[in-house]
Design a protein around this motif. Structure first.
Motif, PDB file in Angstrom:
ATOM      1  N   VAL A 155      40.171  37.824  35.340  1.00  0.00           N
ATOM      2  CA  VAL A 155      40.754  37.316  36.586  1.00  0.00           C
ATOM      3  C   VAL A 155      40.571  38.359  37.685  1.00  0.00           C
ATOM      4  CG1 VAL A 155      42.454  35.756  35.565  1.00  0.00           C
ATOM      5  CG2 VAL A 155      43.027  38.164  35.833  1.00  0.00           C
ATOM      6  N   LYS A 156      40.306  37.878  38.899  1.00  0.00           N
ATOM      7  CA  LYS A 156      40.135  38.780  40.032  1.00  0.00           C
ATOM      8  C   LYS A 156      40.720  38.147  41.284  1.00  0.00           C
ATOM      9  CE  LYS A 156      36.928  41.566  42.752  1.00  0.00           C
ATOM     10  NZ  LYS A 156      37.817  41.423  43.919  1.00  0.00           N
TER      11      LYS A 156
ATOM     12  N   LYS B  30      36.151  27.877  30.389  1.00  0.00           N
ATOM     13  CA  LYS B  30      36.127  28.649  31.623  1.00  0.00           C
ATOM     14  C   LYS B  30      36.844  29.959  31.364  1.00  0.00           C
ATOM     15  CE  LYS B  30      37.096  28.580  36.580  1.00  0.00           C
ATOM     16  NZ  LYS B  30      37.646  27.840  37.731  1.00  0.00           N
ATOM     17  N   ARG B  31      36.104  31.051  31.450  1.00  0.00           N
ATOM     18  CA  ARG B  31      36.665  32.353  31.090  1.00  0.00           C
ATOM     19  C   ARG B  31      36.845  33.279  32.286  1.00  0.00           C
ATOM     20  NH1 ARG B  31      36.716  33.616  25.544  1.00  0.00           N
ATOM     21  NH2 ARG B  31      36.712  31.662  24.394  1.00  0.00           N
ATOM     22  N   THR B  32      36.379  32.888  33.463  1.00  0.00           N
ATOM     23  CA  THR B  32      36.482  33.744  34.647  1.00  0.00           C
ATOM     24  C   THR B  32      37.151  32.985  35.781  1.00  0.00           C
ATOM     25  OG1 THR B  32      34.465  34.949  34.026  1.00  0.00           O
ATOM     26  CG2 THR B  32      35.211  35.158  36.289  1.00  0.00           C
ATOM     27  N   PHE B  33      38.158  33.606  36.374  1.00  0.00           N
ATOM     28  CA  PHE B  33      38.876  33.004  37.500  1.00  0.00           C
ATOM     29  C   PHE B  33      38.887  34.021  38.633  1.00  0.00           C
ATOM     30  CE2 PHE B  33      40.302  30.926  33.716  1.00  0.00           C
ATOM     31  CZ  PHE B  33      40.484  29.606  34.074  1.00  0.00           C
ATOM     32  N   LYS B  34      38.363  33.605  39.778  1.00  0.00           N
ATOM     33  CA  LYS B  34      38.238  34.520  40.910  1.00  0.00           C
ATOM     34  C   LYS B  34      38.695  33.828  42.181  1.00  0.00           C
ATOM     35  CE  LYS B  34      34.849  37.401  43.339  1.00  0.00           C
ATOM     36  NZ  LYS B  34      33.424  37.812  43.410  1.00  0.00           N
TER      37      LYS B  34
ATOM     38  N   GLU C 289      42.721  30.711  49.966  1.00  0.00           N
ATOM     39  CA  GLU C 289      43.685  29.955  49.171  1.00  0.00           C
ATOM     40  C   GLU C 289      43.953  30.677  47.854  1.00  0.00           C
ATOM     41  OE1 GLU C 289      42.498  25.949  48.579  1.00  0.00           O
ATOM     42  OE2 GLU C 289      42.609  25.405  50.699  1.00  0.00           O
ATOM     43  N   ASP C 290      45.187  30.550  47.387  1.00  0.00           N
ATOM     44  CA  ASP C 290      45.561  31.139  46.107  1.00  0.00           C
ATOM     45  C   ASP C 290      44.987  30.306  44.962  1.00  0.00           C
ATOM     46  OD1 ASP C 290      47.056  33.028  47.509  1.00  0.00           O
ATOM     47  OD2 ASP C 290      48.873  31.794  47.435  1.00  0.00           O
ATOM     48  N   VAL C 291      44.758  30.959  43.829  1.00  0.00           N
ATOM     49  CA  VAL C 291      44.265  30.276  42.632  1.00  0.00           C
ATOM     50  C   VAL C 291      45.421  30.141  41.640  1.00  0.00           C
ATOM     51  CG1 VAL C 291      42.729  30.439  40.637  1.00  0.00           C
ATOM     52  CG2 VAL C 291      41.900  31.070  42.916  1.00  0.00           C
TER      53      VAL C 291
ATOM     54  N   LYS D  13      42.540  43.632  42.913  1.00  0.00           N
ATOM     55  CA  LYS D  13      42.348  44.085  41.527  1.00  0.00           C
ATOM     56  C   LYS D  13      41.648  43.005  40.704  1.00  0.00           C
ATOM     57  CE  LYS D  13      46.559  46.888  41.579  1.00  0.00           C
ATOM     58  NZ  LYS D  13      47.055  46.507  42.908  1.00  0.00           N
ATOM     59  N   GLU D  14      41.125  43.444  39.583  1.00  0.00           N
ATOM     60  CA  GLU D  14      40.601  42.509  38.587  1.00  0.00           C
ATOM     61  C   GLU D  14      40.946  43.034  37.202  1.00  0.00           C
ATOM     62  OE1 GLU D  14      36.277  42.330  37.801  1.00  0.00           O
ATOM     63  OE2 GLU D  14      36.090  43.682  39.514  1.00  0.00           O
ATOM     64  N   TYR D  15      41.187  42.116  36.274  1.00  0.00           N
ATOM     65  CA  TYR D  15      41.587  42.495  34.929  1.00  0.00           C
ATOM     66  C   TYR D  15      40.876  41.622  33.896  1.00  0.00           C
ATOM     67  CZ  TYR D  15      45.695  44.740  37.091  1.00  0.00           C
ATOM     68  OH  TYR D  15      46.528  45.514  37.851  1.00  0.00           O
ATOM     69  N   ASP D  16      40.637  42.207  32.750  1.00  0.00           N
ATOM     70  CA  ASP D  16      40.406  41.431  31.541  1.00  0.00           C
ATOM     71  C   ASP D  16      41.779  41.258  30.911  1.00  0.00           C
ATOM     72  OD1 ASP D  16      37.623  41.192  31.709  1.00  0.00           O
ATOM     73  OD2 ASP D  16      37.330  43.165  30.851  1.00  0.00           O
ATOM     74  N   ILE D  17      42.176  40.027  30.673  1.00  0.00           N
ATOM     75  CA  ILE D  17      43.507  39.785  30.128  1.00  0.00           C
ATOM     76  C   ILE D  17      43.416  38.914  28.878  1.00  0.00           C
ATOM     77  CG2 ILE D  17      44.638  40.001  32.370  1.00  0.00           C
ATOM     78  CD1 ILE D  17      44.863  36.953  32.441  1.00  0.00           C
ATOM     79  N   ILE D  18      44.445  39.002  28.073  1.00  0.00           N
ATOM     80  CA  ILE D  18      44.565  38.182  26.873  1.00  0.00           C
ATOM     81  C   ILE D  18      45.736  37.228  27.063  1.00  0.00           C
ATOM     82  CG2 ILE D  18      45.109  38.174  24.408  1.00  0.00           C
ATOM     83  CD1 ILE D  18      43.746  40.922  24.246  1.00  0.00           C
TER      84      ILE D  18
END
Length: 425
Positions: free
Chosen positions: A10-11, A61-65, A83-85, A147-152
């Protein structure tokens, strides 16, 4: 398909850059600065939705930006905010930062929201930097980098009561008889490949949610079989119904089976054995079950466990079990929170983030640190004003003092991230 653990990226959106502009009109050749501000980048927001029961959608879908904010424009026109995601997840989803495995958020109620990443702030246009001395600033502020993160994402079902026991002892049948659930039932091992939930319409008290926890076998807490994947779902249950095959249809010793399952709970999380547990001796419609039922009572009732004879297939004895569970739940505090073994994730403030100073073979001082790199990311170093801001930051943070302690002299070269400059007081 039931998916309860996924890894995604996510970013947040970056802030738009401030504009450098000067007012121009007929007969006005030297108008003042009118550069607009950049827009705010989009936030990444997670929201719990009770209509979702699995994380399956995240397989595709594994990436959200989020989008970046628009740059500022002329005539004091600010850039548009992005716009917010919004990302919907099932109730009971834990969000963890992948690198540290620390909890960033825990969504336990329908509609609960958390802003996981704030969008970057838009940069200021040059109109903000005009002073009586410098009336025509030719620089503006960059937008902040988000920021951007790899999250679980890890789903832990929220149920009041968990049905535990070895495969093929009648857990799914008990769930179907006691609740409105309709699980698939078959006479072979691992017929249940996903936790099933059902609501007990309770005449002895409040309705409650019951979950059939699959995959528990000896060694489950060590990753054997499917148990390791599903043990997380027992962490939020207030009480357990431990179903055991009293008839020993498959030749197992019922007392040994109870001990093995409890050992798996203890190995996974010792606190689980402190929660109330009722033993349901199933298959009492089979004559051979009577002797084992008496053995179970003799062994476990002195230890504080209540043992009930039931036949899940014919619905006999289930009412007594539900009544006992209702009494247990009625004494539970409403706001109980079960702790996890994970630490809570917390951001380190930029001005408190550590930095290091090293020296290359050719005498260049190298300053490294996340906070310093962030500062470069949102400061216009290539302008006089921006560089002055950056110098002040280095002084306030203690980097100048640290460089002097390392023996730096005027004229020596400093490298910070991709910025190379000569040091002068």
């Amino acid at each position: 398909m039931f998916i309860d653990k996924v890894k995604i990226k996510v970013k947040g959106g970056n802030g738009g850059n401030g504009a450098v502009s000067f007012y121009r009109a007929k007969y006005i050749t030297n108008g003042g600065p009118d550069g607009g501000d950049g827009g705010r980048g989009g936030d990444i927001i997670f929201i719990a939705d009770e209509s979702l029961t699995t994380l399956m959608d995240f397989r595709y879908k594994r990436t959200f930006k989020a989008n970046n904010g628009e740059d500022g424009g002329k005539r004091n026109c600010s850039g548009k905010d992005a716009e917010d995601v919004y990302i919907k997840v099932p109730v009971g989803t834990v969000i963890k930062e992948a690198a540290s495995n620390k909890i960033m958020a825990d969504l336990t109620g329908h509609g609960e929201e958390v802003v996981l990443i704030k969008g970057g702030k838009g940069g200021k246009g040059n109109q903000h930097f005009a002073t009586p001395v410098r009336q025509a600033p030719r620089y503006a502020e960059r937008g902040r980098t988000s920021k951007e993160y790899d999250i679980i994402l890890e789903l832990k079902l929220i149920a009041d009561v968990g049905i535990i026991g070895f495969p093929n002892v009648g857990k799914s049948t008990l769930l179907s008889m006691a609740t409105n659930a309709n699980p698939k039932i078959a006479n072979y091992h691992f017929t249940t490949l996903a936790p099933n939930l059902g609501v007990v319409r309770n005449k002895w008290g409040k309705d409650f949610v019951m979950a059939d926890i699959p995959g528990l076998i000896e060694g489950a807490s060590e990753g054997i079989g499917l148990g390791f994947e599903f043990l997380r779902h027992v962490e939020r249950t207030k009480a357990f119904i431990h179903v055991v095959d009293a008839a020993a249809v498959e030749g197992n010793d019922p007392l040994a089976d109870i001990e093995k399952i409890n050992n798996e709970l203890k190995t996974y999380n010792p606190a689980l054995l402190e929660r109330p547990q009722v033993i349901a001796a199933n298959k009492m419609d089979i004559p051979e079950a009577s002797e084992n039922y008496e053995r179970i009572k003799a062994q476990y009732e002195p230890m504080g466990y209540k043992v009930f004879p039931i036949s899940a297939a014919s619905n006999e004895g289930i009412g007594e079990v539900i009544e006992e569970i209702s009494k247990i739940l009625s004494n539970y505090p409403e706001d109980i929170v079960f702790e996890t073994d994970y630490e809570e994730y917390s951001e380190v403030e930029i001005d408190k983030e550590p930095f290091t100073i090293s020296m290359t073979d050719d005498g260049v001082y190298v300053v490294e640190g996340v906070g310093v790199e962030k500062m470069i990311g949102y400061t216009s170093i290539d302008t006089e004003k921006g560089f002055a801001f950056f110098q002040r930051y280095l002084k306030d943070k203690g980097i100048i003092e640290a460089l002097e302690e390392k023996g730096i002299r005027e004229g020596d070269t400093v490298l910070i991230y991709d910025l190379l400059f000569d040091y002068y007081k």
